[in-house]
Design a protein around this motif. Sequence first.
Motif, short mmCIF file in Angstrom:
data_model
loop_
_atom_site.label_atom_id
_atom_site.label_comp_id
_atom_site.label_asym_id
_atom_site.label_seq_id
_atom_site.Cartn_x
_atom_site.Cartn_y
_atom_site.Cartn_z
N TYR A 82 -23.11 37.13 15.71
CA TYR A 82 -22.33 37.33 16.94
C TYR A 82 -21.02 36.55 16.90
CZ TYR A 82 -21.01 37.25 21.89
OH TYR A 82 -20.32 37.36 23.07
N ASN A 83 -21.07 35.27 16.52
CA ASN A 83 -19.86 34.46 16.49
C ASN A 83 -19.45 34.05 15.08
OD1 ASN A 83 -21.74 32.46 15.83
ND2 ASN A 83 -21.72 31.54 17.87
N GLN A 84 -20.20 34.54 14.07
CA GLN A 84 -19.90 34.28 12.65
C GLN A 84 -19.97 32.79 12.29
OE1 GLN A 84 -19.48 36.88 10.31
NE2 GLN A 84 -20.29 37.94 12.11
N GLU A 85 -20.79 32.07 12.98
CA GLU A 85 -21.03 30.67 12.63
C GLU A 85 -22.22 30.57 11.68
OE1 GLU A 85 -19.41 28.47 16.73
OE2 GLU A 85 -21.56 28.68 16.37
N VAL A 86 -22.14 29.61 10.78
CA VAL A 86 -23.25 29.33 9.87
C VAL A 86 -23.81 27.96 10.23
CG1 VAL A 86 -23.97 29.05 7.47
CG2 VAL A 86 -22.18 30.70 8.04
N GLU A 87 -25.09 27.90 10.48
CA GLU A 87 -25.74 26.65 10.85
C GLU A 87 -26.64 26.21 9.70
OE1 GLU A 87 -27.90 27.46 14.39
OE2 GLU A 87 -26.18 28.28 15.47
N PHE A 88 -26.68 24.91 9.45
CA PHE A 88 -27.60 24.41 8.44
C PHE A 88 -28.22 23.10 8.90
CE2 PHE A 88 -23.62 22.39 7.43
CZ PHE A 88 -23.94 21.14 6.91
N TYR A 89 -29.33 22.76 8.28
CA TYR A 89 -30.11 21.60 8.70
C TYR A 89 -30.16 20.58 7.57
CZ TYR A 89 -31.64 24.75 12.41
OH TYR A 89 -31.66 25.62 13.47
N SER A 90 -29.89 19.34 7.90
CA SER A 90 -29.93 18.27 6.91
C SER A 90 -31.29 17.56 6.96
CB SER A 90 -28.82 17.26 7.17
OG SER A 90 -29.04 16.58 8.40
N SER A 91 -31.64 16.88 5.88
CA SER A 91 -32.90 16.14 5.85
C SER A 91 -32.89 14.99 6.84
CB SER A 91 -33.15 15.61 4.43
OG SER A 91 -32.05 14.81 3.99
N ALA A 92 -31.69 14.48 7.15
CA ALA A 92 -31.58 13.38 8.10
C ALA A 92 -31.84 13.83 9.54
CB ALA A 92 -30.20 12.73 7.99
N GLU A 101 -17.92 26.53 11.66
CA GLU A 101 -17.16 27.63 12.24
C GLU A 101 -16.73 28.63 11.16
OE1 GLU A 101 -13.90 25.98 14.38
OE2 GLU A 101 -15.16 25.10 15.95
N PRO A 102 -16.39 29.87 11.55
CA PRO A 102 -16.00 30.88 10.57
C PRO A 102 -14.88 30.39 9.66
CG PRO A 102 -16.26 31.87 12.73
CD PRO A 102 -16.39 30.39 12.93
N GLY A 103 -15.08 30.54 8.36
CA GLY A 103 -14.06 30.16 7.39
C GLY A 103 -14.23 28.78 6.81
N THR A 104 -15.01 27.93 7.45
CA THR A 104 -15.22 26.58 6.92
C THR A 104 -16.28 26.59 5.82
OG1 THR A 104 -16.78 26.11 8.70
CG2 THR A 104 -14.50 25.44 9.04
N VAL A 105 -16.98 27.71 5.69
CA VAL A 105 -17.90 27.92 4.57
C VAL A 105 -17.32 29.03 3.70
CG1 VAL A 105 -20.21 28.73 3.90
CG2 VAL A 105 -19.94 27.17 5.83
N ASP A 134 -9.94 39.69 8.63
CA ASP A 134 -10.68 39.34 9.85
C ASP A 134 -11.40 38.00 9.67
OD1 ASP A 134 -12.86 39.93 8.24
OD2 ASP A 134 -13.06 41.95 9.02
N LYS A 135 -12.29 37.68 10.58
CA LYS A 135 -13.00 36.40 10.52
C LYS A 135 -14.50 36.64 10.41
CE LYS A 135 -9.48 33.83 13.10
NZ LYS A 135 -9.19 32.96 14.27
N PHE A 136 -14.87 37.41 9.40
CA PHE A 136 -16.26 37.77 9.18
C PHE A 136 -16.72 37.32 7.80
CE2 PHE A 136 -15.32 40.54 12.66
CZ PHE A 136 -16.52 40.82 13.29
#
Length: 234
Positions: A82-92, A101-105, A134-136
Motif C-alpha cells: 500500500y505505501n511501498q515501505e519495507v519493514e524488518f526486524y532486528s535481533s535486538a 521508506e520507499p527507495g531507501t532499500v 515511480d516509487k514502487f
Amino acid sequence: MRNIISIILLFIGSAAVAQSGYMDNALNYNRLIRERTGDGVYKVIGNFRVVGTSYLFGEKNKGNLFSTEAKAYNIYLSYNTYNQEVEFYSSANPDKPLVKEPGTVDSFVINDNIEVGIIKPIKFVYATHIGATDKFYYQEIVSGGRFSLYKRYKSELGYVSTNYVQSELRQFDMTYDYYYSDNTSKGIKKLKANPGFVTKEFKGIKDVSGIATSDAFSMNPEETLIKVFTTLNN
C-alpha cells in the motif's frame, strides 16, 4: 493461522489447475486473510477502517535486504504494497519493526515459504534501478541479456461489497501489472498479458505466436511470459 492458509491455498491451486485457470498466490493470500478476519479486525487509515492486509504474503517472512548502507541476511521482513515501505526486524528488537521508506532499500528477497504460497524465493528491486520513475518495488521475474520481465504489486482502498451500512469501512484490494525493459532503450514499458499484445509487441524481434497462445495464457499467463522472454533472450 498460516498452516490453515497454506492448506486453503493448496486446495485453491489444485482447483484452479483442474479448471485450467490461473490464480495469483499473493492475491489469493490477501483475499483469504480478508475473508478470515472479517470486519472485526481492521487497520485505521485516515477516516477509514480497513480490513484485510496490504502485506505481500503477510508479515514477517524470512528474507534478505540490501541497501547502500548495509546488507542483512535471513531476517524477518514485511513488504507493504500500500505505501511501498519495507519493514524488518532486528535481533535486538524482534517485536518492533524498523521501517524503511520507499527507495531507501535497493532490493530485497523474500524466501520460499510454502505455508503462505511462496513457491520459490522472490526478488524485488526499487524502481530507479530498472529505469522506472515511480516509487514502487518491482518483482524481478526474468533477468535477461536484453529483455527483463517485472511484476509490480500495489494495494488500494476499495469498498466492501458485503457491507453498505458502515460508510467508513474499506478493504485492501491488491492488484498487479507486468512490465518489461529492453537494454537497447531507456525505461520500462507496461505489458499486457494476452496473446495479441505480446505477439504484436515483439514481432520485430521474434515470432512468439507459437508460445503466446490463448490456451497458454489461460492456463498460466506468468509461466507463458517467462517462456516468451526466455525465447526473446536466446
